[in-house]
Design an enzyme around this catalytic site. Sequence first.
Site, PDB file in Angstrom:
ATOM      1  N   CYS A  79      60.696   1.900  60.998  1.00  0.00           N
ATOM      2  CA  CYS A  79      59.527   1.864  60.130  1.00  0.00           C
ATOM      3  C   CYS A  79      60.005   1.529  58.719  1.00  0.00           C
ATOM      4  CB  CYS A  79      58.832   3.220  60.154  1.00  0.00           C
ATOM      5  SG  CYS A  79      57.401   3.264  59.112  1.00  0.00           S
ATOM      6  N   THR A 113      36.169  17.509  63.032  1.00  0.00           N
ATOM      7  CA  THR A 113      35.125  16.758  63.715  1.00  0.00           C
ATOM      8  C   THR A 113      33.937  16.612  62.781  1.00  0.00           C
ATOM      9  OG1 THR A 113      33.662  16.634  65.607  1.00  0.00           O
ATOM     10  CG2 THR A 113      34.117  18.819  64.775  1.00  0.00           C
ATOM     11  N   TYR A 114      33.251  15.513  62.934  1.00  0.00           N
ATOM     12  CA  TYR A 114      32.020  15.326  62.172  1.00  0.00           C
ATOM     13  C   TYR A 114      30.833  15.318  63.134  1.00  0.00           C
ATOM     14  CZ  TYR A 114      35.592  13.793  58.952  1.00  0.00           C
ATOM     15  OH  TYR A 114      36.723  13.728  58.168  1.00  0.00           O
ATOM     16  N   THR A 138      30.223  13.298  65.387  1.00  0.00           N
ATOM     17  CA  THR A 138      29.650  11.973  65.583  1.00  0.00           C
ATOM     18  C   THR A 138      30.544  11.202  66.538  1.00  0.00           C
ATOM     19  OG1 THR A 138      30.906  11.141  63.721  1.00  0.00           O
ATOM     20  CG2 THR A 138      28.646  11.797  63.292  1.00  0.00           C
ATOM     21  N   GLU A 150      36.972   6.637  62.559  1.00  0.00           N
ATOM     22  CA  GLU A 150      37.187   7.390  63.804  1.00  0.00           C
ATOM     23  C   GLU A 150      38.527   7.021  64.433  1.00  0.00           C
ATOM     24  OE1 GLU A 150      32.850   8.374  65.532  1.00  0.00           O
ATOM     25  OE2 GLU A 150      33.331   6.274  65.301  1.00  0.00           O
TER      26      GLU A 150
END
Lengths: 772, 538
Positions: B180, B432-433, B435, B509
């Site tokens: 990386c 979490t939302y 959704t 998301e």
Amino acid sequence: MEKMACVSTVSSRTMFCHLDAPANAISVCRDATQVVVAGRNIFKIYAMEEDGFVERLNLRVGRKPSLNFSCADVMWHQMEENLLATAATNGAVVTWNLARPCRNKQEHLFTEHKRTVNKVCFHPTEVHMLLSGSQDGFMKCFDLRKKESVSTFSGQSESVRDVQFSMKDYFTFAASFENGNVQLWDIRRPDRYERMFTAHTGPVFCCDWHPEDRGWLATGGRDKMVKVWDMTTNRAKEIYCVQTIASVARVKWRPERRWHLATCSMMVDHNIYVWDVRRPFIPFATFEEHKDVTTGIVWSHQHDPYVLLSGSKDSTLYQHIFKDASRPVDRANPEGLCFGLFGDLAFAAKESLMTGEAGRKPYPAGDRRYPIFFFKKPDVTEQFAQVASALSVFESEADGSSRMDWFIKTARRYLLSGKPFAELCDHNAKVAKELNRPQVSTTWTMLRIMFSDPGNPALPANHNMSKLGNIPLMNSFNLKEMSSALNERNKENRQDNLHNLETNLNNDENEETEGSDGQAEYLFGDAELDDDDLYSMEHENQAEEAEFSLPQEAFPLRHEIVDHPSAPEPPAEKPESPQVSGSEAESFCLTPMESISLISVSQLLYQPQLPPSFFCPVVREMLDYYAEQGDVQMAVSVLIVLGDRIRKEIDELTQEHWYMSYIDLLQRFELWNVSNEVIKLSTCSAITCLNQASTTLHINCSNCKRPMSNKGWICDRCHQCASVCAVCHHVVKGLFVWCQGCSHGGHLEHVMEWLKSSNHCPAGCGHLCEYT
Amino acid sequence: MDGRDVVAMWEGLASRDAASRDAAMESLQQEMMRRVESIGPLPETPCSSSASHLNRVLARILMLSKRCPYGDVREKCIWLLRSIQDIGVRIPRPLGNGPSRFIPEKEILQVSKVDARTQSIFEEAFSLGHLDNISLVMGFHPQYLESFLRTQHYLLQMDGPLSLHYRHYIGIMAAARHQCSYLVNLHVNDFLQVGGDPKWLNGLEGAPQKLQALGELNKILAHRPWLLTKTHIESLLKAEENSWSLAELIHAVVLLTHYHSLASFTFGCGITPDIHTDGGHTFRPPSLSGYCVCDIANGNGALEEMLGNQQVAEVSGEVEVLMERMKQLQECRDEEEASQEEMTTRFEREKTESMLVATAEDEECVPSRDVSRHFEDPSYGYQDFSRRGEHVPTFRVQDYSWEDHGFSLVNRLYPDVGQLLDEKFQIAYNLTYNTMATHQGVDTSMLRRAIWNYIHCMFGIRYDDYDYGEINELLDRSFKVYIKTMVCSPEKTTKRMYESFWRQFQHSEKVHVNLLLMEARMQAELLYALRAITRYMT
């Protein structure tokens, strides 16, 4: 039936047996003849016989046993001797009936939990009632006559670590949670808990009801604490707290011993401790047999306090007998030593040690050792070894330099900014002189000479130069040699002194402290007196602190303070008696060097063009010297006053270090204003940001008492204006001042105005407010 | 203007106080103008040191004009660059677009404008000089970002058993294991800044014996943590004068796992080099053809968006299917119970199947020399957990979990870090939302748990109380490919993989998924390492 305590005599010796696999939990049957061990790969029943454990039954049957056998917990029914329950890691709750004729003793299988079940618990008096607590956040109550749970209690998706039926209240059970909460439930009301409180930070791994005291609940958590709660009051009240050295995995009250409980840890520490909760510093007894963490502990019988069984990850099952336990208190040192802020020293040691001291003179002014006003009444119920210690307090002499008065006065009176450089130096030199610190004073004068603009002859303090300026110059030019010589001398002194102090400590010092009774009592007045029990200081809490290395660490420190004014003594002077007192130090002589120093001064005077940076290395050394000597005050003050002139010479880290130490000292002496000024004037970014930290003021709504989040004057919850001025009854949106006594307040101007004319609170609450 | 003043000036630009920003900006302008004039127009000799210095400053101004959380600084920097350009000096332009190759720039930068919390976190990070592209991308989830930055800051800057340059060097070692270069470059700079010896950067052989000994642990942890045993730990702790203390080792292990997983995130989100570093900007004028290709490839062109929309239309219904499955699972779980044998086989199946999920097209990417010198044995890579021949016992979480065991060990040897990590894990796991794509009020806990457990499953960690059949239902193949690649060999992640899973979901998301993956991986590695240490201690 109850009188089966004699059972313990049958096999009362420490013994163990090897299991085939690590155990996760153990449980005994009521008459203490058999024990069940459960783990991921083991589920067996052993009988406890005189000459050891004998395997009775292996419940793990089948060629490829399912995960239902992988037990996280097990419990033997205390009324029905054939009934066992296990909690499986896959979420199953299984009951076992030993009376079943076939090999597979499994009776019921409840698979209602979705995650690992951490705990199962039978009701102590109700035969068919079983409770389980799981990782999925639910507790379920099963009736063993039915195929499914009769009620479910929700912990709001917070994992349940332990559930315990109350011993005394038929309907109550306690549950402990991963987020640190403990809930009390009524078995008849599954909709809502009766009570909830936060017991620990981090998960509460275990809880246990006191077998006799109704409403005492012990909890143990990952935060390494064991707490005992009194649940009989309106709010759960923490009545005892024991700090252990590792997270607490299990806690079990000891039968027949009201204040005793046993704990074991989940990580790192393999021992089992039995604590007297009233003595939270040293375990009452420890069992040190296990080689890996202990996972299950259980007292063999509910009326036998002497036998403890334990299972461990090291695949052994132990029976511990109390008389074989080790008693840490026997090995503890009941000695302690501590320095007070003002240079006083408190020292406690076993009484026998103190009185037996050879060559000790009786004190002319009565025993200055602290009157043992806190003799503890020996309590028969407490089987702790009674240790009496004597506490001595040695005060530094009232006018001596070891008292820190000079520090406070200097800190208050020094000027660090706001005037021209030369004036600051002069002022500070004067302050130091008045406080009898000639070396510091001359250092300031010298700094002024070095760094003042040489092109400006109209220095206000010019006349000083010839008289006073020569002394410090000499000193600082020779600083290097001197300080090394001094260091050597100091070392010598230190050792001699140390020796001296250790032998004569009491005599010398006590003579010095005569006549300062009042001060001394004040020192300890608030220490332990208010304890209703007259809890004595000289018991094990002191022993905990005592370490043999302490005296060595502590004495030089003291010595340094005493010795400090003597520092400028020229190396030519012969080392004299090691007991240098403050007054002697002042008469330092400079005869051998005087002439040289005069020359150097005159050189300076004739070459006024010498750039100030020429002196920087010398000044840096000087600052280092002061800091080394423990006078960080001087180092920081000079640093601030000189500002840019010197800053680049000293690396940031050292500067930061000095600032930090000085600020720390100031704050200990509660010189908040000075400390704040220092922070403000410092140039290190790490220091100046101290003022920026925690500048938030959290306020609660005055109506609903809950924190206000959004705006300062209107509460989101009750939609009331929270901060109303008590004088004009309008909402305060700007500066709000309030009394810390009665918490009424209002607009700054209004309150100021009001309190000019009246002493009482404008709200009419009758409080006598003060505005300063 | 000497070095000190320059530092003060850059700091001033990051101040929260508008007035001091103004002052700093003012002095920056004067300084730049003075410098530009002294060089004269059109400096065609790029090798001269003053010119290269100027270019570095210009790159930094460019960074400010794009990334500074304060609007006033951004505007003035743009203006300053323009006026310098007017004089005739060549100014840089950003290479690539935005902090991520996968996510359109404007979507990322929008976040801080909308969310006050993100903005304030950015401001704080900026004043500490750490507002890198990783933070910008994580800005989608301020709650997590805050905890992440706090932990990282503690690990790198605050009290700890290891000295500062050791910490950065360990970071370099860990990131280099996954090639990386973004993280490696970031920490090479920091390493030199805290006074690290540049010789170490020539390769692990240049570093002290003590760090070299860590190479083995680094290698195993990164690729096959289940092979870690207490003998590995013992060899580190008992190496005469080069031995590690337990506390140092814990610190090192936390750093290693942190950077392994962060490397996963970096590749998983396609983080691009920061603007002011090499490879983040160019002085070449944009050529027309280059511009187009590059912009489209980076998801910034309008064309791309149209294409994207079409794609979405094609696969619509994906989310609904997923939700339907979740609902079904929820319902039928109570009815049909799989037998224990069935459960075991499901775990095994998932384990072996994860092996069959090919990680990437077989493009053998040879690690560039630049990065690979920081580690040894470049051929050592992830190998599937369950391979024929060698049997490694399954790791049961119920016997050694982070909450019960790992936490206590870490907190004991490296105080406060246990707490910080615990918080970070919890936030990542519980974030979490409610959704999913365009749907509101969805309970996603099942999906999150499936992802978390799938990753642990790839490392051979098993939850007794989990039905691994759920994973098969919830995670489709392209998603599994992505997870596996990102977790096991992140350097092979491609934009196509990123785009081919969960096409209807929003970028935020997908970043959320990345956070989950990263934390789950970190925890898995930590669990193995801590268990080995615990075993050594008993």
